[in-house]
Scaffold this motif. Structure first.
Motif, short mmCIF file in Angstrom:
data_model
loop_
_atom_site.label_atom_id
_atom_site.label_comp_id
_atom_site.label_asym_id
_atom_site.label_seq_id
_atom_site.Cartn_x
_atom_site.Cartn_y
_atom_site.Cartn_z
N MET A 240 27.10 49.16 -10.85
CA MET A 240 26.62 49.69 -12.11
C MET A 240 27.28 48.96 -13.29
O MET A 240 26.61 48.52 -14.20
CB MET A 240 26.89 51.19 -12.15
CG MET A 240 26.53 51.85 -13.43
SD MET A 240 24.77 51.97 -13.58
CE MET A 240 24.64 52.96 -15.01
N SER A 241 28.62 48.86 -13.27
CA SER A 241 29.31 48.22 -14.39
C SER A 241 29.04 46.71 -14.40
O SER A 241 29.08 46.09 -15.45
CB SER A 241 30.81 48.50 -14.32
OG SER A 241 31.36 47.88 -13.17
N ASP A 242 28.75 46.14 -13.22
CA ASP A 242 28.41 44.72 -13.16
C ASP A 242 27.09 44.46 -13.86
O ASP A 242 26.95 43.46 -14.57
CB ASP A 242 28.36 44.27 -11.70
CG ASP A 242 28.31 42.76 -11.57
OD1 ASP A 242 28.97 42.09 -12.38
OD2 ASP A 242 27.61 42.28 -10.67
N ASN A 243 26.12 45.37 -13.67
CA ASN A 243 24.83 45.23 -14.35
C ASN A 243 24.99 45.36 -15.86
O ASN A 243 24.35 44.63 -16.62
CB ASN A 243 23.84 46.27 -13.85
CG ASN A 243 23.41 46.01 -12.43
OD1 ASN A 243 23.50 44.90 -11.94
ND2 ASN A 243 22.96 47.05 -11.76
N ASN B 108 26.67 42.21 -17.23
CA ASN B 108 25.71 41.10 -17.24
C ASN B 108 24.72 41.25 -18.39
O ASN B 108 24.38 40.27 -19.06
CB ASN B 108 24.95 41.00 -15.92
CG ASN B 108 25.80 40.43 -14.81
OD1 ASN B 108 26.80 39.77 -15.06
ND2 ASN B 108 25.40 40.71 -13.58
N ALA B 109 24.27 42.47 -18.63
CA ALA B 109 23.33 42.72 -19.72
C ALA B 109 23.98 42.45 -21.08
O ALA B 109 23.37 41.84 -21.96
CB ALA B 109 22.81 44.14 -19.65
#
Length: 91
Positions: free
Chosen positions: A1-4, A7-8
Motif C-alpha cells: 500500500m505505501s509502495d503504491n 510511487n504515485a
C-alpha cells in the motif's frame, strides 16, 4: 500500500517538475509558504490564546487575502487558461 502511494507521489512530483513552467512553480512555492503561515497563526491562536484578538484577525485575514490573490495570479498566468483571459497581458 505505501509502495503504491510513494510511487504515485514520485510520479506526480516528476511530472510536475517537468511539465510546469518555473514561473508557476514559484507562485506555487509562495502559496505553500502562505498556507503554512496561516496554519501556524491559527495553531498559535488555539494553543496560546486570543488575547490580542485584533492582531490575530489582521494577520490571518491578510494571509487568506494573499493566498486568494496569489491563486488568482496563478490561474491567470497559466498557459492552459490563456483563452479565458484574452484582455489581460501575460506580463
Amino acid at each position: 500500500m505505501s509502495d503504491n502511494v510513494s510511487n504515485a507521489v514520485q510520479k506526480l512530483w516528476t511530472s510536475y517538475s517537468k511539465n510546469t513552467p518555473q514561473s508557476l512553480q514559484l507562485i506555487d512555492a509562495y502559496l505553500v509558504f502562505i498556507l503554512f503561515s496561516g496554519v501556524i497563526q491559527f495553531v498559535h491562536c488555539v494553543l496560546v490564546g486570543t488575547y490580542p484578538y485584533n492582531a490575530f484577525l489582521a494577520g490571518f485575514i491578510s494571509t487568506v487575502g494573499s493566498f486568494v490573490l496569489a491563486a488568482n495570479l496563478r490561474i491567470q498566468t497559466n498557459q492552459d487558461n490563456a483563452g479565458e483571459f484574452k484582455t489581460i497581458s501575460p506580463e
